[in-house]
Design a protein around this motif. Structure first.
Motif, PDB file in Angstrom:
ATOM      1  N   GLU A   1       2.025 120.038  57.594  1.00  0.00           N
ATOM      2  CA  GLU A   1       2.031 119.046  56.482  1.00  0.00           C
ATOM      3  C   GLU A   1       1.862 119.957  55.206  1.00  0.00           C
ATOM      4  OE1 GLU A   1      -0.119 114.835  55.312  1.00  0.00           O
ATOM      5  OE2 GLU A   1      -1.118 116.054  56.607  1.00  0.00           O
ATOM      6  N   ALA A   2       0.815 120.757  55.204  1.00  0.00           N
ATOM      7  CA  ALA A   2       0.604 121.654  53.950  1.00  0.00           C
ATOM      8  C   ALA A   2       2.101 122.263  53.728  1.00  0.00           C
ATOM      9  CB  ALA A   2      -0.325 122.688  54.144  1.00  0.00           C
ATOM     10  N   LYS A   3       2.731 122.955  54.666  1.00  0.00           N
ATOM     11  CA  LYS A   3       4.141 123.615  54.250  1.00  0.00           C
ATOM     12  C   LYS A   3       4.760 122.588  53.777  1.00  0.00           C
ATOM     13  CE  LYS A   3       3.465 127.674  57.770  1.00  0.00           C
ATOM     14  NZ  LYS A   3       4.220 128.018  58.945  1.00  0.00           N
TER      15      LYS A   3
ATOM     16  N   GLY B   1      17.615 123.463  56.255  1.00  0.00           N
ATOM     17  CA  GLY B   1      16.343 123.959  55.436  1.00  0.00           C
ATOM     18  C   GLY B   1      15.203 123.742  56.178  1.00  0.00           C
ATOM     19  N   LEU B   2      14.854 122.834  56.883  1.00  0.00           N
ATOM     20  CA  LEU B   2      13.894 122.830  57.900  1.00  0.00           C
ATOM     21  C   LEU B   2      13.779 124.111  58.841  1.00  0.00           C
ATOM     22  CD1 LEU B   2      13.798 119.026  58.601  1.00  0.00           C
ATOM     23  CD2 LEU B   2      12.075 120.121  56.996  1.00  0.00           C
TER      24      LEU B   2
ATOM     25  N   GLY C   1      11.003 127.112  61.309  1.00  0.00           N
ATOM     26  CA  GLY C   1      11.421 127.874  62.393  1.00  0.00           C
ATOM     27  C   GLY C   1      12.602 127.070  63.050  1.00  0.00           C
ATOM     28  N   GLY C   2      13.276 127.572  63.881  1.00  0.00           N
ATOM     29  CA  GLY C   2      14.501 126.911  64.395  1.00  0.00           C
ATOM     30  C   GLY C   2      14.106 125.601  65.370  1.00  0.00           C
ATOM     31  N   GLY C   3      12.963 125.815  66.096  1.00  0.00           N
ATOM     32  CA  GLY C   3      12.794 125.036  67.125  1.00  0.00           C
ATOM     33  C   GLY C   3      11.930 123.921  66.594  1.00  0.00           C
TER      34      GLY C   3
ATOM     35  N   ARG D   1      14.603 121.802  64.084  1.00  0.00           N
ATOM     36  CA  ARG D   1      15.420 120.832  64.850  1.00  0.00           C
ATOM     37  C   ARG D   1      15.047 119.484  65.155  1.00  0.00           C
ATOM     38  NH1 ARG D   1      17.742 125.895  66.099  1.00  0.00           N
ATOM     39  NH2 ARG D   1      16.595 126.001  67.957  1.00  0.00           N
ATOM     40  N   HIS D   2      13.479 119.986  65.808  1.00  0.00           N
ATOM     41  CA  HIS D   2      12.704 118.681  66.419  1.00  0.00           C
ATOM     42  C   HIS D   2      12.621 117.745  65.222  1.00  0.00           C
ATOM     43  CE1 HIS D   2       9.734 116.961  68.399  1.00  0.00           C
ATOM     44  NE2 HIS D   2       8.662 117.080  67.433  1.00  0.00           N
ATOM     45  N   LEU D   3      11.943 118.316  64.326  1.00  0.00           N
ATOM     46  CA  LEU D   3      11.509 117.231  63.309  1.00  0.00           C
ATOM     47  C   LEU D   3      12.590 116.568  62.422  1.00  0.00           C
ATOM     48  CD1 LEU D   3       8.484 119.175  61.420  1.00  0.00           C
ATOM     49  CD2 LEU D   3       8.436 117.470  63.243  1.00  0.00           C
ATOM     50  N   TYR D   4      13.589 117.206  62.426  1.00  0.00           N
ATOM     51  CA  TYR D   4      14.894 116.532  61.674  1.00  0.00           C
ATOM     52  C   TYR D   4      15.344 115.557  62.790  1.00  0.00           C
ATOM     53  CZ  TYR D   4      19.423 115.890  59.578  1.00  0.00           C
ATOM     54  OH  TYR D   4      20.504 115.248  59.010  1.00  0.00           O
TER      55      TYR D   4
END
Length: 402
Positions: free
Chosen positions: A193-195, A214-215, A220-222, A225-228
């Motif tokens: 959350e801070a990042k 961008g995410l 990081g890739g994993g 992709r997960h959060l997007y």
């Protein structure tokens, strides 16, 4: 067994979550506690009523800090037998509501009610009856979220608390999700959350507009992709039933008082004894032992070790657990220990054990069975280890299933 159904346009997944479970059970069983700020657990907060949460009390906050935030709080000892009994009663209602129930922990589950419209009504009607039954038959408040995916149903129940019902109507997922803070997404803790905040991302909508590329560059890739995918309400997972647990565990809050090496070892021994019996009762075997520690400075440490062959033998688990504790003891002496936990992981069914020829007499398994039977018949303390004589170890908190 895994049960799947074809994709439907309707929101038919329910996430049912008991509100402040341990604290609600205490308030149910003791009317004098109703309306008061209640904290379950002294050294570490295991649960807090909504009256206590209003003062900022959270789990797993140290008890001293919680009492400073809420001096009027009533602190009660945990009663895990009462919580297990309440959980079993609620899950009976879940299974009576839908044949497809996936338990997440002792106080929450996913239910798939797709295909029940003709016999049970709409998902909202089903959820309304479920909440009414839990209140009437078990005496506890429960919140239900309804959506097309497990992720959104869980978010809906969190937003709908306490004691609420919230449906995310099909087709409105992004309208519901995007205004929410990013911490609502699975996988977003304080550090992430801070990042995201440093990058100007505070809501789920901000995150989706930041884009997958961008995410991935930021987190990081994993993770990116997960959060997007979550920010776009994508979650293909089905509600599964009949899953076998991948681990069992138990932990004990020790508080911040000074503790001797013998105190800590006795706590570990008590935990191992209980886990060994639970393992054999479930007819499972484990391959790996994991020791978890929390220190006075709120830091954590984890140690693990695996067997060459899976086992359910208490003596073998005990030997490995004590070895892990010995390795960690310098850290404990230097930093203090406020919590000790043990997990048995890489579980398998008992009949998967490869039998070996008995070239040497070893009666460890027979001893475990005899001790289990004595405790079942005469009580947990009918037979105990010398190191536990005169000590009380009834406050360990069960870990949530994986």
């Amino acid at each position: 067994m895994r049960i799947e159904r074809k994709e439907r346009a309707d929101a038919t997944i329910l996430h049912a979550d008991l509100d402040s479970f341990y604290a609600s059970v205490e308030q149910r069983d003791n009317p004098a506690l109703r309306g008061l700020p209640v904290i379950v657990g002294g050294g570490v907060v295991l649960a807090a009523s909504y009256e206590a949460k209003a003062f900022g009390v959270r789990t797993p906050m140290p008890g001293r800090e919680a009492r400073a935030l809420c001096p009027r709080a009533v602190v009660v000892r945990p009663r895990f037998e009462a919580y297990v009994e309440a959980s079993n009663a609620v899950f009976d209602i879940f299974r009576d509501t839908s044949p497809i129930v996936e338990g997440i922990s002792v106080d929450e589950a996913f239910l798939d009610v797709g295909g029940l419209a003709r016999i049970s009504g709409s998902p909202v009607e089903i959820a309304t009856r479920l909440r009414a039954r839990v209140a009437a038959e078990v005496g506890l408040p429960i919140t239900v979220g309804i959506a097309r995916t497990k992720f959104l149903a869980k978010v809906a129940s969190a937003v709908g608390k306490p004691d609420g019902l919230l449906e995310v109507v099909a087709g409105t997922e992004l309208d519901f999700l995007h205004p929410l803070p990013v911490r609502r997404l699975w996988g977003v803790g304080a550090i992430t959350e801070a990042k995201l905040a440093d990058a100007g991302i505070s809501t789920v909508g901000d995150l989706s507009r930041f884009g997958e590329h961008g995410l991935c560059s930021l987190l990081g890739g994993g993770v990116g992709r997960h959060l997007y995918a979550l920010s776009m309400a994508r979650d293909p997972r089905r509600v599964e039933t009949g899953r076998r647990r991948r681990s069992i565990g138990s932990q004990r809050a020790l508080g911040r008082r000074p503790k001797s090496d013998a105190d800590i070892e006795a706590t570990l021994v008590a935990i191992v004894d209980r886990l060994g019996k639970r393992l054999r009762t479930a007819e499972r075997v484990c391959r790996t032992v994991v020791l978890r520690l929390r220190f006075d400075d709120f830091g954590r440490a984890t140690r693990s070790r695996s067997f060459l062959e899976s086992t359910d033998r208490t003596d073998m688990i005990m030997a490995v657990a004590r070895g892990l504790l010995d390795d960690a003891m310098p850290l404990i002496r230097d930093r203090g220990c406020t919590l000790i936990g043990l997990s048995l992981t890489n579980l398998d069914d008992h009949d998967s054990i490869q039998l070996t020829l008995p070239f040497e007499a070893d009666h460890g398994a027979e001893l475990d069975i005899a001790m289990d039977q004595l405790r079942d018949r005469f009580g947990r303390d009918a037979v105990t280890r010398a190191v536990l004589v005169g000590r009380h170890h009834g406050d360990d908190a069960p870990m949530l299933p994986d």
